[in-house]
Design a protein around this motif. Structure first.
Motif, short mmCIF file in Angstrom:
data_model
loop_
_atom_site.label_atom_id
_atom_site.label_comp_id
_atom_site.label_asym_id
_atom_site.label_seq_id
_atom_site.Cartn_x
_atom_site.Cartn_y
_atom_site.Cartn_z
N ALA A 1 -1.85 -25.23 -5.11
CA ALA A 1 -1.67 -24.20 -5.40
C ALA A 1 -2.38 -23.06 -5.62
CB ALA A 1 -0.57 -24.59 -7.11
N LYS A 2 -3.61 -23.80 -5.64
CA LYS A 2 -5.35 -23.03 -5.60
C LYS A 2 -5.23 -23.05 -3.94
CE LYS A 2 -7.47 -26.17 -8.57
NZ LYS A 2 -7.03 -25.74 -9.56
N THR A 3 -4.92 -22.99 -3.02
CA THR A 3 -5.40 -22.46 -1.62
C THR A 3 -4.15 -22.00 -1.28
OG1 THR A 3 -4.23 -24.77 -1.08
CG2 THR A 3 -6.80 -24.07 -1.19
N GLY A 4 -2.70 -21.33 -2.03
CA GLY A 4 -1.48 -20.78 -1.90
C GLY A 4 -1.34 -19.58 -2.51
N ASN A 5 0.30 -18.25 -1.94
CA ASN A 5 0.30 -17.79 -1.89
C ASN A 5 1.12 -17.51 -2.90
OD1 ASN A 5 1.19 -14.75 -2.89
ND2 ASN A 5 1.31 -14.18 -0.46
N ASP A 6 0.89 -17.55 -4.34
CA ASP A 6 2.09 -17.47 -5.46
C ASP A 6 2.75 -16.48 -5.83
OD1 ASP A 6 0.55 -14.76 -6.74
OD2 ASP A 6 -0.33 -16.38 -8.48
N THR A 7 2.67 -15.24 -4.64
CA THR A 7 3.77 -14.45 -4.44
C THR A 7 4.74 -14.36 -3.30
OG1 THR A 7 2.63 -13.08 -3.63
CG2 THR A 7 2.94 -13.08 -5.97
N TYR B 1 4.06 -39.17 -7.24
CA TYR B 1 3.94 -39.25 -8.75
C TYR B 1 2.81 -39.78 -9.65
CZ TYR B 1 5.19 -40.15 -13.62
OH TYR B 1 5.73 -40.37 -14.89
N PRO B 2 2.39 -38.80 -10.26
CA PRO B 2 3.15 -37.57 -11.24
C PRO B 2 2.54 -36.23 -10.20
CG PRO B 2 0.99 -38.53 -12.22
CD PRO B 2 1.64 -39.23 -11.24
N ALA B 3 3.63 -35.44 -9.81
CA ALA B 3 3.41 -34.48 -9.21
C ALA B 3 2.70 -33.55 -9.78
CB ALA B 3 4.56 -34.30 -8.13
N GLY B 4 2.90 -33.42 -11.10
CA GLY B 4 1.71 -32.59 -11.44
C GLY B 4 0.67 -31.74 -11.29
N PRO B 5 -0.57 -32.86 -11.31
CA PRO B 5 -1.65 -32.15 -10.88
C PRO B 5 -1.59 -32.49 -9.14
CG PRO B 5 -1.44 -34.58 -11.80
CD PRO B 5 -0.17 -33.87 -12.11
N ILE B 6 -0.96 -32.50 -8.64
CA ILE B 6 -0.82 -32.76 -7.54
C ILE B 6 -0.50 -31.26 -6.64
CG2 ILE B 6 -0.47 -32.72 -4.44
CD1 ILE B 6 0.46 -36.05 -5.94
N VAL B 7 0.48 -30.44 -7.87
CA VAL B 7 0.77 -29.00 -7.10
C VAL B 7 -0.34 -28.13 -7.79
CG1 VAL B 7 2.51 -27.02 -8.53
CG2 VAL B 7 3.66 -29.90 -7.77
N ASN C 1 4.44 -24.81 4.55
CA ASN C 1 4.67 -23.89 3.61
C ASN C 1 4.11 -24.66 2.41
OD1 ASN C 1 6.12 -21.16 4.63
ND2 ASN C 1 6.92 -22.66 5.51
N LEU C 2 3.82 -25.16 2.23
CA LEU C 2 3.03 -26.98 1.36
C LEU C 2 2.61 -25.72 -0.13
CD1 LEU C 2 4.54 -29.16 -0.17
CD2 LEU C 2 2.32 -30.01 0.36
N ALA C 3 1.09 -25.31 0.57
CA ALA C 3 1.09 -24.63 -0.80
C ALA C 3 1.21 -23.40 -0.98
CB ALA C 3 -0.54 -23.95 -0.28
N ASP C 4 1.73 -22.61 -0.50
CA ASP C 4 2.89 -21.18 -0.98
C ASP C 4 3.71 -21.84 -2.20
OD1 ASP C 4 0.65 -19.59 0.44
OD2 ASP C 4 2.47 -19.02 1.96
N LEU C 5 4.70 -22.95 -1.52
CA LEU C 5 5.88 -23.64 -2.51
C LEU C 5 5.05 -23.79 -4.04
CD1 LEU C 5 7.53 -25.48 0.20
CD2 LEU C 5 8.28 -23.51 -1.53
N CYS C 6 3.66 -24.48 -3.28
CA CYS C 6 3.09 -24.96 -5.03
C CYS C 6 2.35 -24.03 -5.63
CB CYS C 6 2.46 -25.87 -4.49
SG CYS C 6 2.55 -27.88 -3.77
N GLN D 1 4.33 -22.82 -9.38
CA GLN D 1 3.63 -22.61 -10.69
C GLN D 1 3.66 -21.70 -11.29
OE1 GLN D 1 0.32 -25.59 -10.69
NE2 GLN D 1 -0.58 -23.84 -10.08
N LYS D 2 3.62 -20.70 -10.59
CA LYS D 2 3.18 -19.57 -11.24
C LYS D 2 4.88 -19.56 -12.07
CE LYS D 2 3.13 -14.66 -10.63
NZ LYS D 2 4.07 -13.93 -10.93
N SER D 3 6.20 -19.16 -11.08
CA SER D 3 7.31 -19.18 -11.52
C SER D 3 7.54 -20.16 -13.54
CB SER D 3 8.48 -19.86 -11.70
OG SER D 3 8.59 -19.04 -9.91
N ILE D 4 6.90 -20.94 -13.47
CA ILE D 4 6.72 -22.83 -14.95
C ILE D 4 5.90 -21.22 -15.03
CG2 ILE D 4 6.36 -24.51 -15.50
CD1 ILE D 4 7.77 -25.34 -13.02
#
Length: 348
Positions: free
Chosen positions: A191-197, A181-187, A238-243, A247-250
């Motif tokens: 997310a920068k290295t993940g696949n948002d789809t 916590y806080p998780a927002g900045p970590i997500v 799958n952490l990067a892809d999950l983040c 993030q994309k959904s929100i």
């Protein structure tokens, strides 16, 4: 009155902050963060108020030193009256009242939510200030709303969350992923290295401009529970892809409502404010829509997004020019209605 020098004090949650403003120029903006809450996974109100008591005098002194002013130079004192944690607000309110009385200068109460929006009028917040009327997406850990801003103190809340705030959703989903916590900045960082789809999560279907984020939180929880039964290492692998996907959904949920409001009201002056406006994906989404839809967008500097005293000082300056002062009977209020100081508008 442009030469007025105003001290702003912010203590609504877990950051103790003080700022000095002259005209619309911030001379200093100092904050003391409270790291102790990280180990508890959220802000502990009692610990927060104690830390404010320890921090407020050093923070105010540092702000004055950085601004190169003395107590006798202060024209007025602005403070956050609410909303926020009552114990935290009481520290800032009591200090502001005491200092106002000892210096014999006006006391100015500030609505924390108005301050997030009006931070855009700080001299160096943007390349230029928004033009009235504009739409402001105000999004943080505690609040998510779309505000139609007609003038400095003529605002209408046209949409708001019916459950969790967007920042709260980031933190709760981050906890599901095992993030600190806080998780927002970590997500945002992961997310920068993940696949948002990579993964899709349910989105609410509300007709008006209101938001709901409890559904996506539940959707993520059930999805994760199902996947770790099949593969216990699913989150780690799958952490990067999950983040990125969360993030994309929100961000999609947030921006789709703003786009609808802008189209319905035929306004192309669009701003964002609040802690979540520091999110890189939200800033990018604003840029993309600006190019696509011809919006003039206003994205504040990072230091004016999270809770800070510069935004409190800015509102205090505007109220000082109008001679809108509080008396010493004013009290902090945790549930300062988000409509107070705003005009509530019925849904379309």
């Amino acid at each position: 009155m442009s030469d007025s020098i105003i001290l702003g004090i912010e203590s609504s949650c877990d950051d103790t902050s003080a700022a000095i403003i002259r005209g619309n120029q911030i001379l200093s903006n100092v904050a003391a963060n409270q790291q102790i809450h990280n180990e508890y996974g959220g802000v502990v109100p009692e610990l927060a108020s104690r830390a404010h008591q320890q921090n407020i005098i050093p923070v105010v002194e540092k702000a004055m030193t950085k601004a190169n002013i003395q107590q006798k130079d202060i024209s007025a004192i602005g403070f956050t009256r609410g909303p926020g944690l009552l114990g935290s607000l009481l520290v800032g309110t009591s200090f502001a009242k005491s200092l106002s009385m000892s210096l014999d200068v006006p006391l100015i109460e500030v609505n924390h939510l108005q301050a997030h929006i009006l931070a855009h009028f700080i001299e160096d917040a943007n390349d230029k200030a928004p033009i009235f009327p504009f739409i402001c997406l105000t999004v943080s850990g505690g609040h998510t709303m779309i505000v139609l801003v007609k003038d400095y103190f003529d605002m209408e809340i046209i949409g708001k969350t019916i459950d969790d705030a967007a920042g709260e959703a980031f933190d709760k989903i981050g906890k599901i992923f095992g993030l600190d916590y806080p998780a927002g900045p970590i997500v945002d960082r992961l997310a920068k290295t993940g696949n948002d789809t990579a993964f899709t999560f349910s989105k609410p279907r509300l007709e008006n401009y209101d938001y709901s984020f409890s559904g996506i939180k539940t959707s993520v929880l059930y999805f994760i529970q199902k996947e770790i039964k099949k593969k216990p290492e699913f989150i780690q692998e799958n952490l990067a892809d999950l983040c990125a996907s969360v993030q994309k959904s929100i961000i999609d949920i947030l921006m789709n409502k703003v786009e609808k409001a802008a189209k319905d009201l035929q306004i192309n002056e669009i701003a964002i404010a609040g802690g979540v406006s520091a999110n890189s994906a939200l800033r990018e989404a604003m840029q993309l829509r600006a190019e696509k839809l011809g919006w003039n967008i206003y994205i504040p500097k990072f230091e004016y997004t999270t809770d800070n005293a510069a935004m409190i000082a800015m509102v205090a300056k505007l109220k000082y020019d109008r001679k809108e002062f509080a008396d010493l009977s004013v009290s902090a209020t945790a549930r300062y209605d988000i409509e107070e100081g705003f005009t509530q508008k019925s849904q379309p």
